[in-house]
Design a protein around this motif. Sequence first.
Motif, mmCIF file in Angstrom:
data_model
loop_
_atom_site.group_PDB
_atom_site.id
_atom_site.type_symbol
_atom_site.label_atom_id
_atom_site.label_comp_id
_atom_site.label_asym_id
_atom_site.label_seq_id
_atom_site.Cartn_x
_atom_site.Cartn_y
_atom_site.Cartn_z
ATOM 1 N N LEU A 86 1.718 -15.359 2.906
ATOM 2 C CA LEU A 86 1.718 -14.381 1.817
ATOM 3 C C LEU A 86 2.722 -13.249 2.004
ATOM 4 N N GLU A 87 3.240 -13.087 3.212
ATOM 5 C CA GLU A 87 3.977 -11.866 3.532
ATOM 6 C C GLU A 87 5.176 -11.617 2.624
ATOM 7 N N THR A 88 5.996 -12.637 2.389
ATOM 8 C CA THR A 88 7.204 -12.427 1.595
ATOM 9 C C THR A 88 6.872 -11.907 0.203
ATOM 10 N N LYS A 89 5.813 -12.403 -0.370
ATOM 11 C CA LYS A 89 5.465 -12.053 -1.747
ATOM 12 C C LYS A 89 4.733 -10.719 -1.851
ATOM 13 N N ALA A 91 4.410 -8.188 0.752
ATOM 14 C CA ALA A 91 4.750 -7.119 1.692
ATOM 15 C C ALA A 91 4.892 -5.788 0.951
ATOM 16 N N GLY A 92 4.216 -4.763 1.460
ATOM 17 C CA GLY A 92 4.301 -3.428 0.886
ATOM 18 C C GLY A 92 3.592 -3.252 -0.436
ATOM 19 N N SER A 136 0.743 -3.296 3.734
ATOM 20 C CA SER A 136 0.257 -2.032 3.170
ATOM 21 C C SER A 136 1.359 -1.248 2.464
ATOM 22 N N THR A 137 0.977 -0.608 1.354
ATOM 23 C CA THR A 137 1.833 0.391 0.738
ATOM 24 C C THR A 137 1.916 1.594 1.681
ATOM 25 N N LYS A 138 2.789 2.537 1.378
ATOM 26 C CA LYS A 138 2.937 3.704 2.249
ATOM 27 C C LYS A 138 1.636 4.492 2.367
ATOM 28 N N ASP A 139 0.837 4.477 1.285
ATOM 29 C CA ASP A 139 -0.445 5.180 1.324
ATOM 30 C C ASP A 139 -1.616 4.198 1.397
ATOM 31 N N ILE A 388 -4.103 -3.733 -5.558
ATOM 32 C CA ILE A 388 -4.440 -5.053 -5.030
ATOM 33 C C ILE A 388 -5.276 -4.857 -3.771
ATOM 34 N N ILE A 389 -6.412 -5.548 -3.700
ATOM 35 C CA ILE A 389 -7.324 -5.451 -2.568
ATOM 36 C C ILE A 389 -7.261 -6.762 -1.788
ATOM 37 N N LEU A 390 -7.001 -6.673 -0.487
ATOM 38 C CA LEU A 390 -6.873 -7.854 0.371
ATOM 39 C C LEU A 390 -8.059 -7.951 1.320
#
Length: 665
Positions: A86-89, A91-92, A136-139, A388-390
């Motif tokens: 999932l990381e490429t899609k 990330a952040g 994760s996003t910055k926050d 988005i909740i993971l």
Amino acid sequence: IAANEAQRKEWVRLFAIDQIEGNLTTVAYSEPLTVEFLKANPFLVLDTAFFDDVFKEKLIDSIDNLDEKLDGLMIHSENAQALNFLETKYAGKIRCTYIDPPYNSPSSEILYKNNFRDSSWITMMENRLRLNQAFSTKDGSTVIAIDKYEQNWLFDLCKQLYPSYDIVTVAVEHNKKGTQGDHFSYSNEFAIFVMPPALKKLNETIRPEDEWDYSNLRNWGSESERSDAANCFYPIYVQNEKVVGFGDVLADEMHPTANETITGNINVHFPNKDGLITIGATSTEPIIAVYPIDDTGVERKWRYAFQSIDEIFNYLKVENSRGGNLQIKMPKFSDQFKTMWYDSRYNAGDNGTKIISDMGFTKQDFEFPKSLYTVRDCIYAVSSSNDIILDYFAGSGTTGQVVIDMNRADGGKRKYILVEMGEYFSTTTKPRIEKVVYSEDWKDGKPVSRKGSSHAFKYLRLESYEDALNNISLTDYDMTKLGDAKEGYFLSYMLNTESDGSVSLLNVDKLDKPFSYKMNITRNLESKERTVDLVETFNYLIGLKVERSYALASFDADFTTGEYGAVTAKLKSGKAYKIKMVEGTLPSGERALVIWREMTGDVVKDNAVLDAFFLRKKISTTDFEYRKIYVNCDNNLQNVRTDEENWKVILIEEEMKKRMFESVE
């Protein structure tokens, strides 16, 4: 759909639709189902697994902005593998990660191959939390449920991985009766909140309405005057002693009175509306423009700026002051979360086990589900309504249900990503989400109101480690010659050389038939050759946010040979040539087109058909509609450079192999 027997049986099993009786407002269940019945039951969850590829392709083709329209993603996979996938899609892009990993307690110990139980457990967590950091996003925050057996180790690990973050442990009373320990009866577990510096403030917990404490919306004291914050001086409109809207910030040179009466029509701002709304006023029902001016005439400011007043608009009320002017009051309706959660809502038995039991699941299906409200408050505290909740320890799917319920309650557009490796993914996790979508309340395994949600989620299964091993094909070799070196040789040489061409390691020679690429897949102890979805796999490998997945197109063609031997094609209806097109946006923001085609063995004619397809669709490799165009198999499309190092037309085989094995030397 109505004629599909497999889908009908699934709906009977999941939703008890055979118990729907007809009346003046309800269409009765029948066999076969009728179109009228389907229209009367709009929340039935259709599963494309029960339909053929033609239907599925047509259905998906009909959805514009596909990925944006999906409300959730469920992955049946070992979670470290899924996170890599999932990381490429993503990330952040994840605002909140909530996980409830196995606790490694005596009642649910993880089986290890050695005696280093605690170190093995914390190593498992360390690997996954490191992978999680990229999402994760910055926050964005991570919340981890844990009990006393591993809480100290896990807290220390979080301090190491997130040195600049605020890490707080919350105690949650999840079992009021307690579980007997050596010296104490344990009634709580923990939630570790890992919060970045960019997260300035948590959402607050809402008080019951009878505990609201009202105070003036107008500021007072130091730094409370109009000049201290110009965007906090604007009118709030009142009609019939109710707040009906608010107006624009006043220019500095305008100095109104505390209350001004307005008659006639007026345009006002109102939350949850597009633009302005018009309200009519008369002499008997005037509109009063209330400004933050105190009884002595001092121009002060509202405690909320113009751009944020809609956050508390629905909580405002109107009162008369001693000086005779109208005052706007707002309640203290929320509080900071505390580090001890002991409300009965957090009881896992009443609000976890009982909830899935009411849906028809048993302890044999899944043990120890979390309270919905524990998970809800963990997610709510650190996220907003469009995040988005993971959850990559998804268990029975509590996080998915919480996200759906939260969206129902506040009209939010949250999305969930659930990852679970257990076999109960198919028997509990996925069916639970389907049941929650279909009806918001359940009893004795049956839907109560059948009041559901418009909802779409994707679910997929990733190739497992065992599947990979089962599909490795080795060339003949006498392994007895290797002696003690056998294992090392196998790992370092045979997987790279003598297994070349195994479907598990992506046999590029077979990508000329991408819609029928097969592997031996084991499910329920049965190994069976199944088709692998290379189209979907590639979308994730390049991180494509899919805007449109077009249905597989089929053609025949008439061919013409030109003066210099060039072959051109004129497309017509038929099935000899198959092409599938996917378009979307890459993580870089670049628009991309992916073309998959089934080759016939005649490369010249295949490429002529591709050229004709591009002409029919008015696709050019030299314009700016797409920054990148991916195509399987060698082709003669005109190629151009997008920069000094990259070409616009990219061979799928090369890109896929690189992204799947780029870490392998």
